[in-house]
Design an enzyme around this catalytic site. Sequence first.
Site: not given
Length: 338
Positions: A39, A41, A133, A200, A202, A226, A231
């Site tokens: 299924d 899992e 991050h 910058k 967004r 970075d 993307t």
Amino acid sequence: MLAPNMLLFAGNSNIPLAKKIADCLNVPLSQAMVSKFEDGEVRVQYSESIQGKDIILLQSTSAPQDTHLMELLLLADAACRGFVRSITAIVPYLGYARQDKCVETKQVPISAKLIAKLLKVSGIERLVTINLHSDQIQGFFEIPVHNLYGHLLFVEDVILQQKKKGAENFVVVSPDSGGMTRAAAFAEKVNNIDVAFINKKRPLPNTVKVLDVVGDVQNKDCILIDDIIDTGGTLIAAAEALKKLGANRVMAYCVHPVLSGLAVEKIAHSMLDELVVADTIILSEQAKNSKKIRQFSVAPIISDIILEIARKESKTFLDVPVQRVSESQYNPTELQYG
Ligand code: R5P
């Protein structure tokens, strides 16, 4: 050598990296079945005895994030139930970390905090990761976190280029104000060169608008620093703005190659001259074949931290000096494909 009590297991997110780490440490990867039920899992089962062992779980929570996260949580849960002595998770790329604050008036989650809670309740006692991050995410965890500085991998590559052209012809650029500390730390390591940054915005998620560039980039080779390329929007827009201002070449050094959607194709047709990434996330075949993308392995720095942990956890290691893998046979390895 690894302490005899330590076992290295990997989920399915990045088996090539797990094998490289095992090679650096000169130990085999231990065996566990990590698959799915009919299924869908996630299903895990250790195939060797783990009782009393110090378990290291290697897993990036990259795409498919939910499956990879669940594999890690279930491996930890199964380890607890198998009466292991300790569980360390090595998560080179920690997914869901970018949602790390509640923006005023928006009714959004703080997924980074939730992930921190989930890892802890699954039984994980220590986390090793690379370029979180944001550094303050460490504060979300109630377990010790080693947040390794992945950009160290790229220092030698940049210094090599500076030797050919002169360090004064290079500038480090942060693609947004949030990355300034990261960029400044890198600039210091590559002959203390100047730092510029991009303002910058967004307008919508996954879209980027460059407002202006602060710093002198004319006739310079720009090194964009970075943590993540997703993307490609941020770095592509940055390269365009830098070239418009007379930059000579624009290279980006990014630790985590998320590269979702059409990113690789967009990079191929962009003003970005080169993208250098680490192997915290597996590259697609298209990315491996891209002439603009180069990749270095984080295996040596992860192996070093495992040796450190081994030294602290095992009495047999207390009097033995640790030979750092990254300073011996594994000086920054550039990965070759094809
Ligand atoms: C943003 O804060 C991050 O550091 C990266 O700049 C961002 O995640 C990159 O995303 P994309 O490649 O989609 O612009």
